[in-house]
Design a protein around this motif. Structure first.
Motif: not given
Length: 332
Positions: A221-228, A246-248, A280-285, A322-330
């Motif tokens: 269900g991707f409850a931890t990292h998701h965004a609509y 988005l589900a991560v 898939r398998g790539m670092p989140l950057s 950014e919402i799903a992972t709480q990281r700055d993707c910009r």
């Protein structure tokens, strides 16, 4: 408005039998889309078969650890169901982003799946529309097309699918359960809706007389990292210009799995499985996320009124990460 008869079905078999005896009939439950179309003389069924008493209103766990949602569960009930809120919050948030509370109280899960892909030209019988009258033309191509498709369209139709719920179901890899003249079957969500091609009047791959009985969600269900994320003209009761489900799934700093569905851009909820596989398998950057966002619109075609959507999609996808992972993707 055309005259039509009315019948009430007691169970699925009865509904199918009644439809066989009236091939131009339509199933009706909440009626939030169908009744509107009948009122403006776009839909002209000769019989309405009321299916509101069918036993399709439960939400049940599946043996595989997923969830089965009956087709007659209302949108409001699904969005507030504790199991969905906790295990599939992406779906709950998408449903609550759609329509109004009053409509969600009447609209059903099955009806939401089956609402027509449409635009303002489709609603006006005084104007040509290939979806309403095949071969008559598509005035949106050179007309008012701000809300229209940038992906998967054809010269026959550039309308977009209006559902928020379906965008989340696409990202969650749901399946649609049906019953019909050839018996029950399960349809992967990616195969349920159609792109317009040369037959824009056909929205789904349902067979004539087939009825939706349930939607099934897999265990993940991707409850931890998701965004609509829904971008629209006003804050309430408006179709999306662009939406992102988005589900991560993360494994440390690596993306183990990514599902990304877009709304407001195509004749059906849009997924690019090839682009997803690259992550898939790539670092989140930030750089990789921006590259992925660009890949999603590499085949996009904007028109005079909606070319802005191409850039809007890329920005919305980055913001969803950014919402799903709480990281700055910009940055970077």
């Amino acid at each position: 408005m055309n005259r039509f008869s009315y019948a009430r079905a007691s169970d699925v078999s009865d509904a199918l039998a009644q439809h066989r005896s009236a091939p131009h009939a339509a199933f009706v439950a909440g009626g939030t889309n169908l009744v509107d179309l009948i009122r403006v003389n776009v839909e002209r069924p000769d019989c309405l078969i009321d299916i509101t008493r069918l036993p399709l209103k439960s939400i049940d766990a599946t043996p595989e650890g997923g969830l089965r949602i009956g087709a007659l569960v209302t949108n409001s009930a699904a969005a507030r169901e504790r199991t969905i809120v906790e295990r599939y919050p992406l779906l709950s948030k998408a449903i609550l982003a759609g329509a109004s509370a009053q409509i969600r109280n009447a609209a059903t899960i099955g009806g939401n799946l089956l609402q027509r892909t449409r635009c303002a030209y489709f609603y006006d019988p005084g104007l040509p529309c290939n979806k309403r009258e095949p071969g008559s033309g598509c005035p949106a191509l050179e007309g008012v097309n701000r809300m229209h498709a940038i992906l998967g369209a054809s010269e026959h139709c550039i309308a977009v699918h209006p559902s928020d719920m379906c965008v989340a179901l696409s990202a969650l890899d749901a399946s649609v359960h049906t019953d019909g003249p050839n018996g029950p079957r399960a349809i992967p969500f990616a195969d349920f809706h159609r792109l317009p091609g040369e037959r824009p009047e056909i929205d789904t791959n349902l067979a004539p007389g087939e009825i939706v009985t349930a939607v099934e969600l897999p265990a993940a269900g991707f409850a931890t990292h998701h965004a609509y994320l829904k971008i629209r003209e006003r804050a309430s009761y408006a179709f999306a210009l662009v939406s992102v489900a988005l589900a991560v799934e993360l494994d440390g700093d690596a993306m183990r799995d990514v599902r990304c569905a877009l709304g407001g851009v195509a004749h059906k909820p849009w997924r690019d499985f090839e682009a997803e596989a690259m992550l898939r398998g790539m670092p989140l950057s930030a750089a990789i996320v921006r590259r992925f966002a660009g890949a999603l619109v590499r085949a996009a075609h904007g028109r005079r009124g909606n070319a802005f959507k191409i850039e809007l999609v890329t920005r919305a996808v980055v913001r969803a990460f950014e919402i799903a992972t709480q990281r700055d993707c910009r940055s970077e």
